[in-house]
Write a protein that holds these residues in place. Sequence first.
Motif, PDB file in Angstrom:
ATOM      1  N   LEU A 227       0.792  -1.218   0.070  1.00 37.38           N
ATOM      2  CA  LEU A 227      -0.042   0.019  -0.010  1.00 37.38           C
ATOM      3  C   LEU A 227       0.789   1.245   0.087  1.00 37.38           C
ATOM      4  CD1 LEU A 227      -2.956  -0.785   2.358  1.00 37.38           C
ATOM      5  CD2 LEU A 227      -3.054  -0.452   0.070  1.00 37.38           C
ATOM      6  N   THR A 228       2.006   1.335   0.734  1.00 35.10           N
ATOM      7  CA  THR A 228       2.720   2.533   0.992  1.00 35.10           C
ATOM      8  C   THR A 228       3.430   2.694  -0.482  1.00 35.10           C
ATOM      9  OG1 THR A 228       3.216   2.147   3.262  1.00 35.10           O
ATOM     10  CG2 THR A 228       4.661   3.652   2.169  1.00 35.10           C
ATOM     11  N   SER A 229       3.846   1.718  -1.144  1.00 34.58           N
ATOM     12  CA  SER A 229       4.441   1.607  -2.608  1.00 34.58           C
ATOM     13  C   SER A 229       3.422   2.266  -3.380  1.00 34.58           C
ATOM     14  CB  SER A 229       5.008   0.518  -3.005  1.00 34.58           C
ATOM     15  OG  SER A 229       6.047  -0.120  -2.019  1.00 34.58           O
ATOM     16  N   LEU A 230       2.410   1.573  -3.486  1.00 25.67           N
ATOM     17  CA  LEU A 230       1.156   1.946  -4.257  1.00 25.67           C
ATOM     18  C   LEU A 230       0.823   3.460  -4.131  1.00 25.67           C
ATOM     19  CD1 LEU A 230      -0.833   0.768  -6.435  1.00 25.67           C
ATOM     20  CD2 LEU A 230      -2.360   0.377  -4.463  1.00 25.67           C
ATOM     21  N   TYR A 231       0.678   3.703  -2.944  1.00 23.03           N
ATOM     22  CA  TYR A 231       0.232   5.323  -2.652  1.00 23.03           C
ATOM     23  C   TYR A 231       1.292   6.146  -3.272  1.00 23.03           C
ATOM     24  CZ  TYR A 231      -3.229   3.566   0.786  1.00 23.03           C
ATOM     25  OH  TYR A 231      -4.367   2.971   0.936  1.00 23.03           O
TER      26      TYR A 231
END
Length: 308
Positions: A227-231
């Motif tokens: 999620l952090t990478s995607l965000y």
Amino acid sequence: MISADGGEQGDAGAFTADPAGATLREACHAVGLDPSGAELLRLGSNAVYRLATAPVVVRVAADPGVLDQMKRVVRVARWLEAENFPAVRVLAGIDQPVVAGGRAVTFWENAQDRNEYARLDELGDLLRQLHWLEEPESLGLPYYDPFEHVAGSLSRMEGVAEDDRAFVEERAAKLQKDYDRLDFVLPFGAIHGDANVGNAIRQHDGRAILIDLDGFSLGHREWDLVLTSLYYERFGWHTRTEYEAFVHHYGFELMNWPGYPVLADTRELMMTVWVGTLAGSSPVAAEEFAKRVRAIRTGGSRRDWRPL
């Protein structure tokens, strides 16, 4: 608050403040707490209240069928406390969860009086520390299956265009085949399941802690990083400096792993179909769902996706 959208469970769209408030009052009276003046902080898969009369946060589950899950959440919280891991603490001295109004209710120590989220470097530290823990079998953690979440959301989608439904079903089938071929590199074990900066807060003493333990499960640790990478990469919700601090503090760059695009596409699909479950009762969600499907179809920008 940054929301993963797809982390929500149950039919939150049918849950309103009126039945939640009645359940809150019944549960508080059952354990000797005063619900007078309680503040509703969030209404989604849980109705989350901060009591005015005690330093306590109360979570009322929207889905009446999650009692066993909430029992597991309490076990997870007590395990983390025994490990001295920085996470939200379940309130001591109460046999939890309490069943009131047919719903599971849990009571937690109030960690903060105003919303303040942790930094990404702190989230990286929390996840690294979490992934070093060895979970006891007695927790009864389920295995994390992203496509079980997708299938559940697809079964509840109403009020969406048939071609959009067909597209996301076909995409789910293709991604599941791609996912089954992935070669994961991080160890398998306990994961938070919805790890993002919105679920890491700063408590009274300034220390960063993890909250929202509902999704704890056994899975590939890459799931707690995606999620952090995607965000950062697709949504632009984090700066490059913030993201690099997260990577440095966790110690692994997920986007350098060849399987990242499949994981990111799968998480993106989870976020999209969850919004689709709200489309039948919310014009805003219906519009958001159609926009997301259009972006996935065309390879368009995700930077205008609205967290719900």
